[in-house]
Scaffold this motif. Structure first.
Motif, PDB file in Angstrom:
ATOM      1  N   SER A 114      13.699  33.229  19.198  1.00 44.83           N
ATOM      2  CA  SER A 114      14.085  31.921  19.733  1.00 44.83           C
ATOM      3  C   SER A 114      15.344  31.371  19.056  1.00 44.83           C
ATOM      4  CB  SER A 114      12.939  30.924  19.560  1.00 44.83           C
ATOM      5  OG  SER A 114      12.640  30.777  18.177  1.00 44.83           O
ATOM      6  N   ASP A 115      15.785  31.992  17.955  1.00 43.49           N
ATOM      7  CA  ASP A 115      17.014  31.548  17.286  1.00 43.49           C
ATOM      8  C   ASP A 115      18.197  31.751  18.220  1.00 43.49           C
ATOM      9  OD1 ASP A 115      15.588  30.948  15.017  1.00 43.49           O
ATOM     10  OD2 ASP A 115      16.178  32.760  13.935  1.00 43.49           O
ATOM     11  N   GLU A 116      19.191  30.896  18.068  1.00 45.30           N
ATOM     12  CA  GLU A 116      20.397  31.029  18.877  1.00 45.30           C
ATOM     13  C   GLU A 116      21.563  31.459  17.998  1.00 45.30           C
ATOM     14  OE1 GLU A 116      20.903  27.301  20.947  1.00 45.30           O
ATOM     15  OE2 GLU A 116      19.812  28.113  22.658  1.00 45.30           O
ATOM     16  N   VAL A 117      22.471  32.209  18.599  1.00 43.00           N
ATOM     17  CA  VAL A 117      23.682  32.618  17.904  1.00 43.00           C
ATOM     18  C   VAL A 117      24.884  32.108  18.685  1.00 43.00           C
ATOM     19  CG1 VAL A 117      22.735  34.669  16.778  1.00 43.00           C
ATOM     20  CG2 VAL A 117      23.694  34.852  19.055  1.00 43.00           C
ATOM     21  N   LEU A 118      25.970  31.921  17.974  1.00 38.57           N
ATOM     22  CA  LEU A 118      27.199  31.441  18.566  1.00 38.57           C
ATOM     23  C   LEU A 118      28.174  32.605  18.660  1.00 38.57           C
ATOM     24  CD1 LEU A 118      28.260  28.693  19.494  1.00 38.57           C
ATOM     25  CD2 LEU A 118      29.180  28.363  17.205  1.00 38.57           C
ATOM     26  N   PHE A 119      28.744  32.812  19.833  1.00 44.47           N
ATOM     27  CA  PHE A 119      29.719  33.874  20.040  1.00 44.47           C
ATOM     28  C   PHE A 119      31.081  33.253  20.323  1.00 44.47           C
ATOM     29  CE2 PHE A 119      26.009  36.438  21.251  1.00 44.47           C
ATOM     30  CZ  PHE A 119      26.285  37.613  20.603  1.00 44.47           C
ATOM     31  N   LYS A 120      32.114  33.854  19.752  1.00 39.37           N
ATOM     32  CA  LYS A 120      33.479  33.551  20.169  1.00 39.37           C
ATOM     33  C   LYS A 120      33.812  34.602  21.215  1.00 39.37           C
ATOM     34  CE  LYS A 120      36.017  31.348  16.454  1.00 39.37           C
ATOM     35  NZ  LYS A 120      37.103  31.485  15.464  1.00 39.37           N
ATOM     36  N   TYR A 128      40.335  31.795  23.752  1.00 40.62           N
ATOM     37  CA  TYR A 128      38.928  32.081  23.495  1.00 40.62           C
ATOM     38  C   TYR A 128      38.095  30.848  23.792  1.00 40.62           C
ATOM     39  CZ  TYR A 128      38.850  29.524  19.039  1.00 40.62           C
ATOM     40  OH  TYR A 128      38.892  28.558  18.074  1.00 40.62           O
ATOM     41  N   THR A 129      36.821  31.084  23.981  1.00 41.80           N
ATOM     42  CA  THR A 129      35.851  30.017  24.166  1.00 41.80           C
ATOM     43  C   THR A 129      34.613  30.418  23.373  1.00 41.80           C
ATOM     44  OG1 THR A 129      34.726  28.641  25.800  1.00 41.80           O
ATOM     45  CG2 THR A 129      34.805  31.004  26.261  1.00 41.80           C
ATOM     46  N   THR A 130      33.656  29.523  23.257  1.00 42.93           N
ATOM     47  CA  THR A 130      32.434  29.842  22.534  1.00 42.93           C
ATOM     48  C   THR A 130      31.229  29.666  23.446  1.00 42.93           C
ATOM     49  OG1 THR A 130      32.261  27.578  21.692  1.00 42.93           O
ATOM     50  CG2 THR A 130      33.348  29.203  20.279  1.00 42.93           C
ATOM     51  N   ILE A 131      30.205  30.470  23.192  1.00 41.20           N
ATOM     52  CA  ILE A 131      28.939  30.319  23.909  1.00 41.20           C
ATOM     53  C   ILE A 131      27.808  30.409  22.896  1.00 41.20           C
ATOM     54  CG2 ILE A 131      29.763  31.242  26.111  1.00 41.20           C
ATOM     55  CD1 ILE A 131      28.263  33.868  25.396  1.00 41.20           C
ATOM     56  N   ARG A 132      26.705  29.795  23.228  1.00 38.68           N
ATOM     57  CA  ARG A 132      25.511  29.854  22.392  1.00 38.68           C
ATOM     58  C   ARG A 132      24.411  30.486  23.245  1.00 38.68           C
ATOM     59  NH1 ARG A 132      24.016  27.166  17.788  1.00 38.68           N
ATOM     60  NH2 ARG A 132      25.818  25.805  17.943  1.00 38.68           N
ATOM     61  N   VAL A 133      23.832  31.573  22.728  1.00 35.87           N
ATOM     62  CA  VAL A 133      22.775  32.282  23.451  1.00 35.87           C
ATOM     63  C   VAL A 133      21.650  32.642  22.483  1.00 35.87           C
ATOM     64  CG1 VAL A 133      24.268  33.269  25.252  1.00 35.87           C
ATOM     65  CG2 VAL A 133      23.931  34.507  23.138  1.00 35.87           C
ATOM     66  N   PRO A 134      20.440  32.812  22.993  1.00 34.21           N
ATOM     67  CA  PRO A 134      19.334  33.242  22.124  1.00 34.21           C
ATOM     68  C   PRO A 134      19.588  34.643  21.563  1.00 34.21           C
ATOM     69  CG  PRO A 134      18.495  32.398  24.215  1.00 34.21           C
ATOM     70  CD  PRO A 134      19.977  32.506  24.353  1.00 34.21           C
ATOM     71  N   VAL A 135      19.100  34.896  20.361  1.00 35.88           N
ATOM     72  CA  VAL A 135      19.245  36.202  19.711  1.00 35.88           C
ATOM     73  C   VAL A 135      18.681  37.307  20.598  1.00 35.88           C
ATOM     74  CG1 VAL A 135      18.317  37.605  17.814  1.00 35.88           C
ATOM     75  CG2 VAL A 135      19.316  35.386  17.338  1.00 35.88           C
ATOM     76  N   SER A 137      18.805  37.698  23.713  1.00 35.67           N
ATOM     77  CA  SER A 137      19.496  37.868  24.996  1.00 35.67           C
ATOM     78  C   SER A 137      19.931  39.309  25.204  1.00 35.67           C
ATOM     79  CB  SER A 137      20.738  36.974  25.063  1.00 35.67           C
ATOM     80  OG  SER A 137      20.389  35.629  25.017  1.00 35.67           O
ATOM     81  N   SER A 138      19.819  39.746  26.437  1.00 36.06           N
ATOM     82  CA  SER A 138      20.308  41.082  26.788  1.00 36.06           C
ATOM     83  C   SER A 138      21.813  40.994  27.014  1.00 36.06           C
ATOM     84  CB  SER A 138      19.627  41.576  28.067  1.00 36.06           C
ATOM     85  OG  SER A 138      20.045  40.790  29.171  1.00 36.06           O
ATOM     86  N   VAL A 139      22.466  42.154  27.086  1.00 33.50           N
ATOM     87  CA  VAL A 139      23.900  42.190  27.347  1.00 33.50           C
ATOM     88  C   VAL A 139      24.190  41.520  28.687  1.00 33.50           C
ATOM     89  CG1 VAL A 139      25.850  43.720  27.829  1.00 33.50           C
ATOM     90  CG2 VAL A 139      24.298  44.227  25.937  1.00 33.50           C
ATOM     91  N   LYS A 140      23.352  41.771  29.675  1.00 30.43           N
ATOM     92  CA  LYS A 140      23.537  41.181  31.000  1.00 30.43           C
ATOM     93  C   LYS A 140      23.486  39.651  30.921  1.00 30.43           C
ATOM     94  CE  LYS A 140      21.991  41.844  35.735  1.00 30.43           C
ATOM     95  NZ  LYS A 140      21.134  42.611  36.616  1.00 30.43           N
ATOM     96  N   GLU A 141      22.572  39.121  30.125  1.00 31.00           N
ATOM     97  CA  GLU A 141      22.467  37.669  29.962  1.00 31.00           C
ATOM     98  C   GLU A 141      23.685  37.101  29.235  1.00 31.00           C
ATOM     99  OE1 GLU A 141      17.595  37.224  29.769  1.00 31.00           O
ATOM    100  OE2 GLU A 141      18.696  37.772  27.948  1.00 31.00           O
ATOM    101  N   VAL A 142      24.194  37.828  28.250  1.00 31.45           N
ATOM    102  CA  VAL A 142      25.391  37.380  27.529  1.00 31.45           C
ATOM    103  C   VAL A 142      26.581  37.352  28.486  1.00 31.45           C
ATOM    104  CG1 VAL A 142      27.032  37.953  25.686  1.00 31.45           C
ATOM    105  CG2 VAL A 142      24.578  38.145  25.263  1.00 31.45           C
ATOM    106  N   ILE A 143      26.754  38.406  29.284  1.00 32.72           N
ATOM    107  CA  ILE A 143      27.858  38.452  30.249  1.00 32.72           C
ATOM    108  C   ILE A 143      27.715  37.319  31.266  1.00 32.72           C
ATOM    109  CG2 ILE A 143      28.883  39.796  32.136  1.00 32.72           C
ATOM    110  CD1 ILE A 143      28.436  42.297  30.440  1.00 32.72           C
ATOM    111  N   SER A 144      26.496  37.049  31.694  1.00 35.46           N
ATOM    112  CA  SER A 144      26.250  35.960  32.636  1.00 35.46           C
ATOM    113  C   SER A 144      26.638  34.613  32.023  1.00 35.46           C
ATOM    114  CB  SER A 144      24.776  35.957  33.051  1.00 35.46           C
ATOM    115  OG  SER A 144      24.503  34.877  33.902  1.00 35.46           O
ATOM    116  N   ALA A 145      26.298  34.395  30.755  1.00 33.71           N
ATOM    117  CA  ALA A 145      26.654  33.146  30.074  1.00 33.71           C
ATOM    118  C   ALA A 145      28.177  33.011  29.958  1.00 33.71           C
ATOM    119  CB  ALA A 145      26.008  33.090  28.691  1.00 33.71           C
ATOM    120  N   VAL A 146      28.858  34.135  29.682  1.00 35.36           N
ATOM    121  CA  VAL A 146      30.323  34.113  29.603  1.00 35.36           C
ATOM    122  C   VAL A 146      30.918  33.799  30.973  1.00 35.36           C
ATOM    123  CG1 VAL A 146      32.380  35.541  29.207  1.00 35.36           C
ATOM    124  CG2 VAL A 146      30.445  35.676  27.639  1.00 35.36           C
ATOM    125  N   ALA A 147      30.380  34.428  32.014  1.00 38.93           N
ATOM    126  CA  ALA A 147      30.874  34.189  33.371  1.00 38.93           C
ATOM    127  C   ALA A 147      30.703  32.722  33.761  1.00 38.93           C
ATOM    128  CB  ALA A 147      30.147  35.094  34.363  1.00 38.93           C
TER     129      ALA A 147
END
Length: 165
Positions: A114-120, A128-135, A137-147
């Motif tokens: 349930s922890d979240e991580v911050l990505f640049k 660049y931009t930043t996103i916060r996603v749960p640890v 998260s799958s790669v597909k979910e990370v790409i979706s958050a970036v999109a």
């Protein structure tokens, strides 16, 4: 590619030329295998590969031992040149995990799903931009958050994703 020694017997000159040509062909094959997607977007690289293939084909008529490498070279050149080219340039994105907390304190705490991580998220245009996603998260979910954050998911590629935990 065409280097030959100025001294030696004809056989020595042929052996030297053959070994040099094989090395160059191997180098070009490795280069194309590693950077095929990028080469596809570069007109000069594509022209070089096609010209190189023609040169090697011509050389096989005089040096039969090169024929064994020709099919692999032909396969790579065709594969790169026949892949459909995207109408727009792909957005190459580099994701880098970073944290703002003290590393020593973080090492003492277990990571939970349930922890979240911050990505640049770095884009090819130097922004660049930043996103916060749960640890978890799958790669597909990370790409979706970036999109979602960038407003478009077309052509997104993860170039590198690293994690300290």
């Amino acid at each position: 590619y065409h280097a030959q020694p100025s001294q030696g017997t004809e056989q020595e000159k042929m052996d030297y030329a053959l070994n040099n040509k094989r090395r160059v062909i191997r180098l070009v094959l490795q280069w194309a295998a590693l950077y095929g997607d990028l080469l596809q977007e570069d007109e000069a690289a594509m022209a070089f590969l096609e010209e190189f293939y023609v040169s090697v084909s011509d050389d096989t008529r005089m040096i039969a031992a090169l024929k064994e490498q020709l099919p692999e070279l032909e396969k790579i050149v065709k594969q790169i040149s026949e892949e459909p080219r995207a109408p727009q340039k792909k957005h190459k994105v580099l994701l880098q995990l970073f944290n703002t907390s003290d590393d020593r304190a973080q090492k003492r705490q277990p990571i939970r799903g349930s922890d979240e991580v911050l990505f640049k998220v770095y884009c090819i245009d130097q922004t660049y931009t930043t996103i916060r996603v749960p640890v978890s998260s799958s790669v597909k979910e990370v790409i979706s958050a970036v999109a979602d954050k960038l407003g478009s998911g077309e052509g997104l590629i993860i170039v590198k994703m690293s994690s300290g935990g």
